[in-house]
Design an enzyme around this catalytic site. Sequence first.
Site, mmCIF file in Angstrom:
data_model
loop_
_atom_site.group_PDB
_atom_site.id
_atom_site.type_symbol
_atom_site.label_atom_id
_atom_site.label_comp_id
_atom_site.label_asym_id
_atom_site.label_seq_id
_atom_site.Cartn_x
_atom_site.Cartn_y
_atom_site.Cartn_z
ATOM 1 N N HIS A 426 22.217 22.659 68.011
ATOM 2 C CA HIS A 426 21.976 24.040 67.558
ATOM 3 C C HIS A 426 22.363 25.078 68.604
ATOM 4 O O HIS A 426 22.445 26.271 68.299
ATOM 5 C CB HIS A 426 20.496 24.218 67.184
ATOM 6 C CG HIS A 426 20.276 25.155 66.046
ATOM 7 N ND1 HIS A 426 21.174 26.133 65.676
ATOM 8 C CD2 HIS A 426 19.244 25.269 65.175
ATOM 9 C CE1 HIS A 426 20.708 26.800 64.651
ATOM 10 N NE2 HIS A 426 19.542 26.300 64.318
ATOM 11 N N ASP A 430 25.651 26.756 64.208
ATOM 12 C CA ASP A 430 24.693 27.459 63.359
ATOM 13 C C ASP A 430 24.403 26.636 62.113
ATOM 14 O O ASP A 430 25.200 25.775 61.697
ATOM 15 C CB ASP A 430 25.243 28.825 62.954
ATOM 16 C CG ASP A 430 25.371 29.763 64.144
ATOM 17 O OD1 ASP A 430 24.596 29.590 65.113
ATOM 18 O OD2 ASP A 430 26.244 30.649 64.111
#
Length: 456
Positions: A426, A430
């Site tokens: 992450h 995204d």
Amino acid sequence: MAYEFKLPDIGEGVVEGEIVKWLVGPGETVTEDQPLVEIMTDKASVEIPSPRAGSILSLEGAEGDVVAVGQTLLVIDVGDGEAPRARPEPAAKAAAPAAAPPEAPLASGLPDRAAPAAGGDTPPARLEGGLPARTTSPLAGRIQPSRRPAAATGAPVLASPAVRKQARDLGLDLSALQGSAPGGRITAGDLRGGASPVGSVTSAPKAPGFAPVPPGVAPPPPGGESRTPMKGVRRAIARAMQHSKNTAAHFTFVEEVDMRALVHMRDSLKGPAAERGAKLTYLPFFVKAATIALQKHPQLNCTLDEESGEIVYRGYYNIGMAAATDAGLMVPVIKNAEKLSLVEIALEIDRLAEAARKGKAKLDELQGSTFTITSLGAQGGLFATPVINFPEVAIMGIHQIKEKPIVDQGQIVPGKVMLLSLSFDHRLVDGHIGAAFAYEMVGLLEHPERLFLDAI
């Protein structure tokens, strides 16, 4: 005269290795190029050959010890009365393998950069920790350019001891083969080409067998305990997994796939594939789909040069396959999978899985992956949260196909459903990017005819 043999620069930015097994002992006479020791590095056991002939005076480490590049491994009495130094070799001799492509640093997935041209790459200048991305063994200077078979030139055959043994097992004449490595050195890949080129196999290979193999560890005594040193592959796995969890910010996206069409297609293709020597499981379809989805979403086939802070977009697709072996988890890599047919992928999966199970996988066959698929086959469970094969950007877990009711055009019908579990970093990916890739995979698997559009 005593000759101190030090751990050579193996390449790939490797700075240390673990002594897995000594192949010689003190007082033993050795010949040049005879394997001396197995060294574990990056989940691969590499046999280190002797650069000199002589007798072993001493071993400078125990099995399980970690030694640095340049550290003395053993001392050889070469009996030449000279100071310890590397002697020059004839131009026709070579002992070092060619350096494999560097392991990819941390993958990334930002959408604001253009994808590379097919086959292109902008390799990172340095690896994690500031190590050079490409390193050259000091023995590499002994390799002289030649691409002709030894039989045509009358020169000695250039091949490592491991390759020579494999050739003997296959019944191949090395002098009749043309080496693809610098200096005309024959590699394991050249043996495969001489033995059974892809597309010409006539007998079905053994099943890939990615199911776990019991490690054979003796149970502890009743009411007591037993202890086993954590070393070799297990220690390398632990180090890699801990580094991945400490560095990447994992998040997992799960979606289900209606597998009815793929099950039907695989059943219809099993016979023709077997005629070409391939055992067609579901895994080749997932590999094929991944190469197509990655080309449409190049952010997930990236790597991060942490030294320069640059994102590197790669135009090649090396798919790793997490395989359970007797020694532990290994990840053999299908190189340039986007260029292979479904049958060629199946054959390569079988070959790599067999090599991994037997502990014969080469270092370059366990490195360089850009995306990994992990599966436990019949033990795949409902879903999982797989750990990213650092430094990649993502990993995909595939699970059991379960029969359950589904809604098809407003009607409840029997279905065959599988869940995909995809973990992403992450820090760089995204949520919507990971989801888009997941749904591209779902679309390809639910409509598997799309896998063959480029062949039309």
